[in-house]
Design an enzyme around this catalytic site. Structure first.
Site, PDB file in Angstrom:
ATOM      1  N   THR A  16      66.921  42.234  57.510  1.00 39.54           N
ATOM      2  CA  THR A  16      66.317  42.420  56.094  1.00 39.54           C
ATOM      3  C   THR A  16      66.255  41.048  55.380  1.00 39.54           C
ATOM      4  O   THR A  16      65.450  41.193  54.555  1.00 39.54           O
ATOM      5  CB  THR A  16      66.221  43.713  55.570  1.00 39.54           C
ATOM      6  OG1 THR A  16      68.519  43.260  55.154  1.00 39.54           O
ATOM      7  CG2 THR A  16      66.194  45.272  56.450  1.00 39.54           C
ATOM      8  N   LYS A  47      71.433  48.735  55.200  1.00 44.99           N
ATOM      9  CA  LYS A  47      69.657  49.301  55.558  1.00 44.99           C
ATOM     10  C   LYS A  47      69.398  49.239  56.871  1.00 44.99           C
ATOM     11  O   LYS A  47      68.586  49.497  56.979  1.00 44.99           O
ATOM     12  CB  LYS A  47      69.302  47.559  55.328  1.00 44.99           C
ATOM     13  CG  LYS A  47      69.673  46.835  54.288  1.00 44.99           C
ATOM     14  CD  LYS A  47      68.770  47.127  53.103  1.00 44.99           C
ATOM     15  CE  LYS A  47      69.577  45.867  51.835  1.00 44.99           C
ATOM     16  NZ  LYS A  47      68.968  44.035  51.906  1.00 44.99           N
ATOM     17  N   GLU A 102      73.418  28.571  59.685  1.00 43.39           N
ATOM     18  CA  GLU A 102      73.835  26.920  58.941  1.00 43.39           C
ATOM     19  C   GLU A 102      74.735  27.430  58.239  1.00 43.39           C
ATOM     20  O   GLU A 102      74.516  27.981  57.169  1.00 43.39           O
ATOM     21  CB  GLU A 102      72.644  25.616  58.899  1.00 43.39           C
ATOM     22  CG  GLU A 102      71.549  26.060  57.421  1.00 43.39           C
ATOM     23  CD  GLU A 102      70.943  24.902  57.479  1.00 43.39           C
ATOM     24  OE1 GLU A 102      71.103  23.650  57.866  1.00 43.39           O
ATOM     25  OE2 GLU A 102      69.867  25.710  56.391  1.00 43.39           O
ATOM     26  N   GLU A 213      72.662  13.049  68.990  1.00 44.45           N
ATOM     27  CA  GLU A 213      72.351  11.971  67.684  1.00 44.45           C
ATOM     28  C   GLU A 213      74.226  11.707  67.697  1.00 44.45           C
ATOM     29  O   GLU A 213      74.889  11.944  68.420  1.00 44.45           O
ATOM     30  CB  GLU A 213      72.191  12.971  66.687  1.00 44.45           C
ATOM     31  CG  GLU A 213      72.692  14.588  66.132  1.00 44.45           C
ATOM     32  CD  GLU A 213      72.549  15.402  64.838  1.00 44.45           C
ATOM     33  OE1 GLU A 213      70.910  14.931  65.025  1.00 44.45           O
ATOM     34  OE2 GLU A 213      73.239  16.079  64.692  1.00 44.45           O
ATOM     35  N   HIS A 247      72.907  17.207  58.951  1.00 47.07           N
ATOM     36  CA  HIS A 247      73.836  17.406  60.168  1.00 47.07           C
ATOM     37  C   HIS A 247      75.381  17.843  59.736  1.00 47.07           C
ATOM     38  O   HIS A 247      76.324  16.654  59.468  1.00 47.07           O
ATOM     39  CB  HIS A 247      73.608  17.554  61.393  1.00 47.07           C
ATOM     40  CG  HIS A 247      72.354  17.898  62.091  1.00 47.07           C
ATOM     41  ND1 HIS A 247      71.801  17.656  62.988  1.00 47.07           N
ATOM     42  CD2 HIS A 247      71.710  19.147  61.143  1.00 47.07           C
ATOM     43  CE1 HIS A 247      70.754  18.230  63.440  1.00 47.07           C
ATOM     44  NE2 HIS A 247      70.872  18.867  62.303  1.00 47.07           N
TER      45      HIS A 247
END
Lengths: 288, 361
Positions: A16, A47, A102, A213, A247
């Site tokens: 939601t 919910k 994140e 990376e 990041h």
């Protein structure tokens, strides 16, 4: 294809919230296009009884599983509670948990991933875009219009850079078996090694693009663990030491994990490393 | 976020890890009233978060009588490019032996990793390189609140009686402070007992809120402003301003600039859902960097609305040339919109970066 297919029923945790409610219809539009099960239910504590774009919402995963057949969960729950949701899914017996959220404290991530491992669940992420197997299923937020079905696996620590690469592959007429974003955090459930092991067992996947990376050494460890044909690309060659480049995982610590030495180690393993993303399609074509 | 040595030692003290008697100060005058608490000598340690501080002249042993003068000299220095704003004055320790103790989040095992070596200080890196077996390693399940005794025995060997309490306390610091690194190097033995002669704590940036800490370590004004908009921002030293969405794509854009012979002025990741306002602020922020001659916007995403992004770029109305690569929803509309105002649009990242580098020449 790896991890999931069109028969995989999916729960969305944090259904939601903004992110959940935005991505449920995108995932289900794709599921309809490819004839897959897609998102069968949403979960948000407190919910239960609501519905999001026709998908019923429940108070808990166990409650949802009493009514629906699902074996995966995609987690959009806010950072403070996301890892609780991962543990809830593992406890309820879900096999695959994709954590999109994140900025989750890394201590929470370590606990939840270890808990899920002991429960026998596989965690992808956190801080990841999820996965897509073109023509089969999409669990997460990877833009489906960029991908086409084919024989190249893609595994990446990045989000949009992954989109860039599949965009280039598709433009060059090279399709993908599965695209997996493993996440940009220092601690993640599925590392390059884990995903490459799956690609190794997948008959459809003929070669893999590995997008890494700066930070850590998971790229080299993954490349050393597989016999697959690989083309690698490492972002952050020009990243200054000890600065966090967006990041949480992309930071060069004490001389470890800088892109150039990472590239040297990959080349030492006989891996082809692309200088720029635009070069990847031509390099991978050599292995098909 | 890396804490200063002084901040880390305050935490150690609160957790019962012995630290040398000391006082932190921001001007020589602040040290003066404390001089009586030191003996004949004391050590002045610049509170700068850089490695190799000692070798760079950031640590000075001095007679207490000359401490004020020496502190003044140290305040005037830069240690590896970082100005000295705070100094920690400490009692001199009569060191018998140095050890190394560290707890870090280990990416490979996904667990806390304990490291211990019977040598410490500046030599540890050479020891780790030449005799990796001399650094003992143990992972601890993150589901356990305490380190099991067998792990302490394996880690510490013959030193288990002396150091087990310190390791346990450091592990509590590591867990309770959401540290990604808690390190004592060197951990020293003296006739008066053991001490953490140095202290390093890096707190997880994703846990600062629940730790009641503020990031507040942005180094330049622009980095601070970027923080208020929620951008990831790092100042670099070139002429091409860079705006991207997503950390990986932005890093790759900067690398590509270097590959084509240019230099990026910054790293700016606008994050997900780049809308009109955010793009406008981002372009303005990058345009404010004095060295920026060209701005390169590289945005790619399924949900990024290109027409909105285009409006944001126009509204920013900056003096520099803006090169734009856009892919996403309403791509055509965004392109048409910008093309009509003489902005240069590109279909691929390669083309956009090449053009930006060319424009500087």
């Amino acid at each position: 294809m790896i991890f999931a297919d069109r028969s995989t029923g999916v729960l969305v945790a944090g259904a939601t919230g903004n992110q959940g409610a935005f991505h449920i219809p995108l995932m289900n539009t794709y599921a309809r296009e490819v004839g897959g099960k897609g998102v069968v239910a949403g979960v948000t504590p407190g919910k239960g009884g609501q519905s999001i774009h026709g998908v019923p919402v429940y108070n808990s995963i166990r409650e949802a599983l009493r009514e629906h057949d699902a074996r995966a969960s995609v987690v959009f729950v806010p950072a403070g509670a996301a890892m609780d949701s991962v543990m809830e899914a593992a406890y309820a017996g879900l096999e695959l948990i994709v954590a999109i959220t994140e900025q989750i404290p890394v201590h929470d991530t370590m606990k939840a991933i270890e808990y899920a491992r002991l429960q026998g669940a596989t965690v992808i992420g956190p801080n990841c875009p999820g996965l897509i197997s073109p023509g089969e299923c999409k669990l997460g937020i990877i833009p489906s219009h960029l991908a086409t079905r084919g024989n190249v696996g893609v595994v990446s620590r990045s989000g949009t850079l992954t989109y860039e690469v599949i965009h280039e592959l598709t433009r060059a007429g090279i399709g993908q078996s599965t695209v997996v974003g493993i996440g940009g955090d220092p601690v993640i459930g599925q590392t390059f090694s884990d995903v490459l092991e799956r690609f190794g067992e997948d008959r459809e996947t003929k070669a893999v693009v590995l997008i890494g990376e700066v930070g850590g050494s998971l790229e080299e460890e993954g490349a050393a663990s597989t016999d697959l044909s690989l083309v690698a690309y490492i972002a952050g060659v020009t990243a200054p030491p000890e600065k966090r480049m967006g990041h949480a995982g992309a930071i060069i610590e004490g001389g470890e994990g800088d892109a150039r030495s990472k590239i040297r180690r990959l080349e030492g393993l006989g891996i082809t490393v692309a200088d720029r993303p635009g070069e990847i399609p031509d390099l991978i074509r050599g292995f098909l | 976020m890396r804490l200063s040595e002084h901040e880390a030692k305050e935490i150690f003290r609160a957790y019962g890890i012995p630290v040398p008697m000391g006082v932190a100060f921001r001007s020589p005058g602040e040290l003066e009233p404390h001089l009586g608490t030191f003996g004949d000598h004391l050590v002045l340690k610049a509170q700068v978060a850089v490695g190799g501080r000692g070798k760079a002249g950031g640590i000075v042993v001095t007679e207490t009588a000359r401490a004020i003068e020496q502190a003044g000299i140290l305040f005037a220095k830069e240690i590896r490019g970082v100005p000295v704003r705070e100094i920690l004055a400490e009692e001199c320790l009569d060191i018998e032996k140095e050890f190394f103790l560290s707890i870090a989040v280990d990416r490979s095992s996904r667990m806390p990793l304990l490291l211990f070596a019977e040598s410490g200080g500046v030599e540890i890196e050479a020891v780790a390189r030449e005799h990796p077996e001399a650094v003992r390693r143990m992972t601890v399940s993150p589901l356990l609140t305490d380190i099991p005794p067998f792990a302490l025995r394996d880690l510490l060997g013959g030193m288990v009686k002396d150091f087990a309490p310190v390791v346990n306390k450091l592990y509590r610091v590591f867990r309770e402070k959401d540290a990604v690194l808690a390190e004592i190097n060197p951990l020293v033995t003296t006739k008066k007992g053991i001490f953490a002669a140095d202290a390093k704590i890096i707190v997880d940036d994703s846990a600062l809120t629940r730790q009641g800490m503020r990031r507040g370590r942005a180094q330049t004004e622009r980095e601070q402003e970027a923080e208020t908009h929620g951008f990831s921002y790092v100042d670099l030293d070139g002429e091409i301003g860079v705006i991207g969405n997503g950390a990986g794509l932005t890093m790759a854009t900067i690398d590509l600039i270097a590959l084509y012979g240019g230099r990026a002025a910054n790293f700016l990741d606008v994050g997900g859902g780049a809308d009109r306002e955010r793009v406008k602020h981002a372009v303005k922020l990058v345009a404010s960097v004095p060295s920026v001659q060209v701005i390169l916007v590289n945005l790619l995403g399924g949900i990024t609305r290109c027409d909105e992004v285009a409006r944001g770029i126009l509204e920013a109305d900056v003096r520099q040339k803006v090169m734009v690569r856009l892919a996403g929803t309403n791509e055509e509309e965004g392109r048409r919109f910008l093309a009509s105002r003489s902005y240069t649009m590109f279909e691929t990242m390669d083309e956009a970066v090449k053009a930006a580098v060319e424009a500087i020449r």
